[in-house]
Every structure is written in structure tokens, then in C-alpha cells.
Scaffold this active site. Structure first.
Site, mmCIF file in Angstrom:
data_model
loop_
_atom_site.group_PDB
_atom_site.id
_atom_site.type_symbol
_atom_site.label_atom_id
_atom_site.label_comp_id
_atom_site.label_asym_id
_atom_site.label_seq_id
_atom_site.Cartn_x
_atom_site.Cartn_y
_atom_site.Cartn_z
ATOM 1 N N ASP A 190 0.837 -1.201 0.000
ATOM 2 C CA ASP A 190 0.000 0.000 0.000
ATOM 3 C C ASP A 190 0.877 1.259 0.000
ATOM 4 O O ASP A 190 1.972 1.252 0.572
ATOM 5 C CB ASP A 190 -0.898 -0.027 1.247
ATOM 6 C CG ASP A 190 -2.074 0.923 1.125
ATOM 7 O OD1 ASP A 190 -2.259 1.517 0.038
ATOM 8 O OD2 ASP A 190 -2.806 1.086 2.115
ATOM 9 N N ASN B 111 -10.612 -3.479 -6.337
ATOM 10 C CA ASN B 111 -9.858 -2.445 -7.070
ATOM 11 C C ASN B 111 -10.502 -2.069 -8.413
ATOM 12 O O ASN B 111 -10.122 -1.063 -9.024
ATOM 13 C CB ASN B 111 -8.403 -2.872 -7.304
ATOM 14 C CG ASN B 111 -7.528 -2.751 -6.062
ATOM 15 O OD1 ASN B 111 -6.538 -3.463 -5.907
ATOM 16 N ND2 ASN B 111 -7.877 -1.838 -5.157
HETATM 17 C C1 FPP Z 1 -1.897 0.222 -3.271
HETATM 18 O O1 FPP Z 1 -1.439 1.531 -3.380
HETATM 19 C C2 FPP Z 1 -1.372 -0.565 -4.342
HETATM 20 C C3 FPP Z 1 -2.132 -1.195 -5.287
HETATM 21 C C4 FPP Z 1 -3.601 -1.163 -5.291
HETATM 22 C C5 FPP Z 1 -1.533 -1.932 -6.390
HETATM 23 C C6 FPP Z 1 -0.260 -2.648 -6.084
HETATM 24 C C7 FPP Z 1 0.419 -2.808 -7.375
HETATM 25 C C8 FPP Z 1 1.727 -2.764 -7.588
HETATM 26 C C9 FPP Z 1 2.737 -2.671 -6.527
HETATM 27 C C10 FPP Z 1 2.250 -2.798 -8.989
HETATM 28 C C11 FPP Z 1 1.942 -4.029 -9.775
HETATM 29 C C12 FPP Z 1 2.306 -5.298 -9.082
HETATM 30 C C13 FPP Z 1 3.020 -6.318 -9.609
HETATM 31 C C14 FPP Z 1 3.099 -7.602 -8.873
HETATM 32 C C15 FPP Z 1 3.747 -6.220 -10.872
HETATM 33 P P1 FPP Z 1 -2.495 2.698 -3.560
HETATM 34 O O2 FPP Z 1 -2.584 3.010 -4.993
HETATM 35 O O3 FPP Z 1 -3.795 2.339 -2.916
HETATM 36 O O4 FPP Z 1 -1.778 3.823 -2.760
HETATM 37 P P2 FPP Z 1 -2.454 5.007 -1.920
HETATM 38 O O5 FPP Z 1 -3.270 4.363 -0.827
HETATM 39 O O6 FPP Z 1 -1.271 5.759 -1.390
HETATM 40 O O7 FPP Z 1 -3.281 5.796 -2.887
#
Ligand code: FPP
Length: 246
Positions: free
Chosen positions: A26, A74
Site C-alpha cells: 500500500d 480495485n
Molecule cells: C496500493 O497503493 C497498491 C495497489 C492497489 C496496487 C499494487 C500494485 C503494484 C505494486 C504494482 C503491480 C504489481 C506487480 C506484482 C507487478 P495505492 O494506490 O492504494 O496507494 P495510496 O493508498 O497511497 O493511494
């Protein structure tokens, strides 16, 4: 500023005792916002962190690392962000599968990935098949994963088996339930890490987390690295796990 001790990534058998670590990655969006960058830049940096941490997990002797990459919730994000995430996942599998295979890693995807774009499904299944015979650690990517959805599917699967006369309802126990989860052939979950300061499980591995240790860190996912994983494993090593006993 406090400095973290450098982990010894070269010693043989792991002394942290963890077999399976799962991570709720996250904070990509906040990482980007702090830098006045678009959210996709945070996700891109998040992929770099995935690479670092997957390598570190192998070096640190973990049997399994499960990464929450895309939840069944998501889909509520803007279509452009969903498309960006799918593009990053596709590129990640295409570009990193050779290295995983060369290192003996087994790539697994947990979740209802079959609902994704057919070409991505084919890529995922090809990568899983190619690495299935390897003997090294498992890197499991949770894609279109939701624990409540997993439990509903498990209930339906077992109900079908009962209906078909394969088993009796009273024969359903822990092993039958676990065998019907996406994680059926993964080791028991030892440690669940969540980055970015949030302290909730967000529908991730709810059954599997029953006796897992929980570790929350303020580090944003794109900043997470081998030292951060070592710090989590150090904390895990000091936990007193009693599993309901004394
Ligand atoms: C949460 O951060 C992250 C996600 C919903 C996606 C995770 C994806 C990756 C790390 C990249 C792709 C993964 C692989 C395995 C290639 P957020 O966007 O909710 O962050 P925030 O809460 O700060 O907005």
C-alpha cells in the site's frame, strides 16, 4: 534519522523461522503525490519494489511470498488506473519470468484471475505452467483476489462435492476447507505485512491470517526494500506464537 542495520543476506538457513510472508503493498499513490507525480509513477515504482522484495525473499530463504497486487474491489478505481495496473502486471510477467525461472522460482497467481483479459489469462497460465516444476520458492501474486469471494467459492465448491455424493457434510473439516481455497498448496501463512501506515487487512487472506503475525510499517510500498523485509522478519522472530496454547 535512525539507521537500519544491514541484513545479512548471504547466510544459509534462515533463522527468522518464517516460511510464508504475505504483503499488502500500500502507498503507491501517496508516494507519487509526495513527488507531484501521477499515480502511475507510484505504481511503476511499486513494481521496482516488487522486484527488490521478490529477490530478497529468495535470498532470505522464504518458501513463499504472496503479494496483493489487485483486489476484487480495485475495479472501483478509475478505468485508466485499472488499465495502468493491468499493463504493469502484463509487462512484469513478460519481462521477469525468465529470471524467475532461471532462479527456480515457481510463479503462482491466486484469485479469480480467469476474469481478466483473455490474453493476460493466457500469459499468467503460461508463466505458471513454465515454472510449475521448479523447486525454489513460490512467488504468489494475488490478482482479482478477495478473501470473502474466496470463502464463498470454497462454500460453493464443497456444497457441490456434497451434492455429487463425493463427501458427506459431516466430513467437512479444516483440511477440506483449506483444500478449496486459492492457497490450497501454499505453506501456512506466518507473517502479514502492510505498508503505508494503514492497519487493516482489506479482505486479504482472512482465513489464512487466523494465526499469522501482523506487522504494520509506515514505509510506503515503493520505498520498501530488503532492509525493510529483514526488519519485519526480525520482529517476527521475536514474537511469541502460541496458537491458542500456553
Ligand atoms: C496500493 O497503493 C497498491 C495497489 C492497489 C496496487 C499494487 C500494485 C503494484 C505494486 C504494482 C503491480 C504489481 C506487480 C506484482 C507487478 P495505492 O494506490 O492504494 O496507494 P495510496 O493508498 O497511497 O493511494
Amino acid at each position: 534519522m535512525a539507521t537500519q542495520a544491514k541484513p545479512d543476506l548471504t547466510s544459509g538457513a534462515p533463522d527468522h523461522g518464517a516460511r510464508h510472508v504475505a504483503i499488502i503493498m500500500d502507498g503507491n499513490g501517496r508516494w507519487a503525490k509526495k513527488r507531484f507525480l501521477p499515480r502511475i509513477a507510484g505504481h511503476r515504482a511499486g513494481v521496482e519494489a516488487v522486484r527488490r522484495v521478490a529477490r530478497a525473499a529468495q535470498d532470505m530463504g522464504l518458501e513463499c511470498l504472496t503479494l496483493y497486487a489487485f483486489s476484487s474491489e480495485n475495479w472501483k478505481r478509475p478505468a485508466s488506473e485499472v488499465a495502468d495496473l493491468m499493463g504493469l502486471l502484463r509487462h512484469f510477467i513478460q519481462s521477469d519470468i525468465d529470471e524467475f525461472h532461471a532462479n527456480g522460482v515457481r510463479l503462482r497467481v491466486v484469485g479469480h484471475y480467469q476474469a481478466l483479459d483473455p490474453s493476460l489469462v493466457a500469459l499468467i497460465e503460461g508463466a505458471m505452467e513454465r515454472t510449475a516444476g521448479n523447486r525454489g520458492p513460490i512467488i504468489a501474486i494475488a490478482l482479482n483476489y478477495g478473501a470473502q469471494d474466496e470463502l464463498v467459492r470454497m462454500a460453493r465448491m464443497l456444497a457441490c462435492r456434497v451434492q455429487a455424493g463425493e463427501i458427506k457434510a459431516e466430513e467437512i473439516g479444516l483440511a477440506e476447507v483449506e483444500g478449496a481455497l486459492y492457497t490450497a498448496d501454499l505453506p501456512p501463512l506466518d507473517l502479514m505485512i502492510r505498508t503505508s501506515g494503514e492497519q487493516r487487512l482489506s479482505n486479504f487472506m482472512l482465513w489464512q491470517a487466523a494465526y499469522a503475525e501482523l506487522y504494520f510499517t509506515d514505509t510506503l510500498w515503493p520505498d520498501f526494500d530488503a532492509c525493510a523485509l529483514a526488519a519485519a522478519l526480525d520482529a517476527f522472530r521475536l514474537r511469541d506464537r502460541r496458537f491458542g496454547g500456553l
